[in-house]
Scaffold this active site. Structure first.
Site, PDB file in Angstrom:
ATOM      1  N   ASP A 273       0.995  -1.146   0.044  1.00  0.00           N
ATOM      2  CA  ASP A 273      -0.118   0.158  -0.055  1.00  0.00           C
ATOM      3  C   ASP A 273       0.968   1.165   0.142  1.00  0.00           C
ATOM      4  O   ASP A 273       1.990   1.073   0.276  1.00  0.00           O
ATOM      5  CB  ASP A 273      -0.910  -0.059   1.148  1.00  0.00           C
ATOM      6  CG  ASP A 273      -0.172   0.019   2.481  1.00  0.00           C
ATOM      7  OD1 ASP A 273       0.822  -0.485   2.698  1.00  0.00           O
ATOM      8  OD2 ASP A 273      -0.506   0.818   3.391  1.00  0.00           O
TER       9      ASP A 273
ATOM     10  N   GLU B  87       0.205  -1.627   5.477  1.00  0.00           N
ATOM     11  CA  GLU B  87       1.286  -0.912   6.597  1.00  0.00           C
ATOM     12  C   GLU B  87       1.083   0.379   6.821  1.00  0.00           C
ATOM     13  O   GLU B  87       1.253   0.961   8.020  1.00  0.00           O
ATOM     14  CB  GLU B  87       2.506  -1.563   5.931  1.00  0.00           C
ATOM     15  CG  GLU B  87       3.721  -0.987   6.827  1.00  0.00           C
ATOM     16  CD  GLU B  87       4.359   0.177   6.793  1.00  0.00           C
ATOM     17  OE1 GLU B  87       5.383   0.506   7.670  1.00  0.00           O
ATOM     18  OE2 GLU B  87       3.864   1.195   5.912  1.00  0.00           O
TER      19      GLU B  87
END
Length: 407
Positions: free
Chosen positions: A80, A174
Site C-alpha cells: 500500500d 502497512e
C-alpha cells in the site's frame, strides 16, 4: 525486466490504503496488486507463490542442492501507499543525467522541487532520478522495496547463485498501521527477515519509536451565550487548555534523533464536545510510559478543575521499539552492514523516527531490521528515487543472501 521497469509497472496501480475500512486489505486495489505480484514472483523463479485470504503474498525460493540446512532468511515489503497524498493517475518523470539544479515538476502549476529545500538532491548530480509530476506521490514507499526484492529473486534464479532457502512476503495496509495484524509468522517460515522499507541508500535500522495513539474527549456544557455566566463549559476552550499543558517544544517540528514527542493530528468539535487526536512517540520505553502518565495527570487535573468525566482519554499502544528484540541477534544487523560495505555503500545506522512492519513482527517472533529502498520525501509530491540507488539495493539483497548462505 530490470528494477526500474518493475517499479514503473507497480506504481501504475493506485494502492492507497483506507483507515476507515476495517477489512483486510482495506482497498480492492491492494488485492489487485497482490495478484499481480504472485504472477511476478512466479515469473522471477520463486516457488509456491500465492496470496492468502487476507491479501498477503507469500513465496519461497527453495535452497540450492546441498544447502538445505541452516538459516532461512526472509525479505518483506508492503504493497500500500500512504493515504496522506493522492496516488491516482500517477505520471512519473524520468530525469536522466540530473544536473544538480532545481527540478520543475509541473510547469503549469508552478511546482518546483528546490535544492535549497531538499539539499540531498545535490548528491545525485549525474544520476537518473524518478520524480512525480507534482500532483501525486511516487509510491517508492514501498513499491521500490517490492521491485528490488523481486529483481533480486530473478537474478538469483537466472544466474543460479547458490543460496539457502529464502522467504518473501508482501503485506497490505502497512501505512495505516495494520501491516502485521494478520501476518502468519509460522507460515512464512523464516528465522529472521529484513523489511526493505527505509529511505536514503545505506539506511540500516534496528531501533524505532515506541508508539501510542491518544484520543482525548472533552465534554462541555453549552448554554446560550447570553445566559452562560457560571454555567457554560466550552469544550473547545477546555481542549485548548489541555493541549497548552503539553510541553510546547516536544512536538515533531522541534525534535530529532532519539527525541520523542506529542503530536496533535486532529481537533474536531464544538462547545458541547471536542475530540483531540494525538500520536505519542519515544524510543525509550521508560520515557514512553512517562509520557502516557503525563497525559493521564493532565486529565486528572482537568477533571478536578471542571468536574468528573469532563475529560476522557483512550490510550492505545501501537508498536514498540524492535531494539529490545534485535539486541539478542545482532548478527543479522551485521550481515546487512557487511553486505552494504561489500557493495560500496557506507551504512548509516540510525533510529527510525516512525515504525515499520518489522517492529511488530519482531515482537511476534520474527526479528526484522529495516533496510533502505533509496527513496526520499515519502508521502508527498516531492517524493523521488534515484535509479542507481534501487540498483544498488538489488545488489545488497543478493549480497546478504550470499553472506547467509556461506555460514
Amino acid at each position: 525486466m530490470n528494477v526500474t521497469e518493475r517499479f514503473f509497472k507497480y506504481i501504475k496501480i493506485n494502492t492507497q490504503s483506507d483507515e476507515n475500512n476495517p477489512h483486510c486489505p482495506s482497498t480492492d486495489s491492494q488485492r489487485q496488486m497482490a495478484q499481480l505480484l504472485v504472477e511476478e514472483l512466479k515469473k522471477a523463479g520463486a516457488d509456491n507463490a500465492y496470496m492468502d485470504e487476507h491479501g498477503y503474498v507469500y513465496a519461497s525460493i527453495n535452497a540450492s542442492e546441498g544447502m538445505e540446512h541452516g538459516d532461512v532468511i526472509g525479505f518483506i515489503a508492503h504493497m500500500d501507499t500512504a493515504p496522506a497524498f493522492s496516488g491516482e493517475n500517477m505520471n512519473p518523470q524520468l530525469i536522466e543525467n540530473y544536473d544538480g539544479t532545481d527540478i520543475i515538476l509541473n510547469k503549469e502549476k508552478n511546482i518546483v522541487m528546490k535544492v535549497s529545500e531538499f539539499g540531498h538532491l545535490s548528491q545525485y548530480k549525474g544520476q537518473t532520478l524518478i520524480v512525480t509530476d507534482g500532483t501525486t506521490l511516487l509510491g517508492s514507499d514501498d513499491k521500490a522495496g517490492i521491485a528490488e526484492i523481486i529483481t533480486a529473486v530473478n537474478k538469483i534464479t537466472e544466474e543460479h547463485i547458490p543460496h539457502k532457502e529464502i522467504k518473501i512476503a508482501f503485506t497490505p495496509d502497512e501505512e495505516i498501521g495494520r501491516g502485521a495484524d494478520l501476518f502468519d509468522v509460522k507460515r512464512f517460515g523464516a528465522d529472521y527477515a529484513y523489511t526493505i522499507d527505509g529511505g536514503q541508500l545505506g539506511e540500516l535500522e534496528y531501533e524505532n519509536f515506541n508508539a501510542a495513539s491518544i484520543k482525548v474527549i472533552v465534554n462541555g456544557v453549552n448554554i446560550h451565550p447570553g445566559e452562560a455566566k457560571n454555567k457554560m463549559k466550552n469544550a473547545v476552550l477546555m481542549a485548548m487548555e489541555f493541549n497548552s499543558m503539553l510541553p510546547p517544544a516536544e512536538i515533531p517540528a522541534c525534535t530529532e534523533g532519539y527525541e520523542g514527542f506529542y503530536h496533535l493530528c486532529e481537533i474536531k468539535g464544538d462547545e458541547s464536545r471536542t475530540v483531540l487526536s494525538y500520536i505519542l512517540r519515544d524510543h525509550s520505553m521508560k520515557k514512553f510510559q512517562e509520557r502516557k502518565k503525563y497525559v493521564e495527570n493532565i486529565t486528572n487535573y482537568m477533571n478536578q478543575k471542571y468536574g468528573e468525566k469532563t475529560v476522557e482519554i483512550v490510550i492505545t499502544d501501537s508498536y514498540y521499539n524492535m531494539k529490545e528484540k534485535i539486541e539478542s541477534c545482532m548478527h543479522i544487523v551485521e550481515y546487512a552492514r557487511k553486505a552494504m560495505e561489500k557493495c560500496g555503500i557506507t551504512p548509516s545506522v540510525i533510529p527510525i523516527r516512525g515504525g515499520t512492519d518489522g517492529a511488530r513482527l519482531s515482537y511476534m517472533g520474527l526479528p526484522c531490521p529495516n533496510l533502505s529502498t533509496g527513496g526520499h520525501n515519502f508521502h508527498g509530491k516531492y517524493e523521488y528515487i534515484p535509479v542507481q540507488s534501487m540498483e544498488k539495493m538489488v545488489e545488497v539483497i543478493i549480497e546478504i543472501i550470499r553472506i547467509v548462505s556461506d555460514i
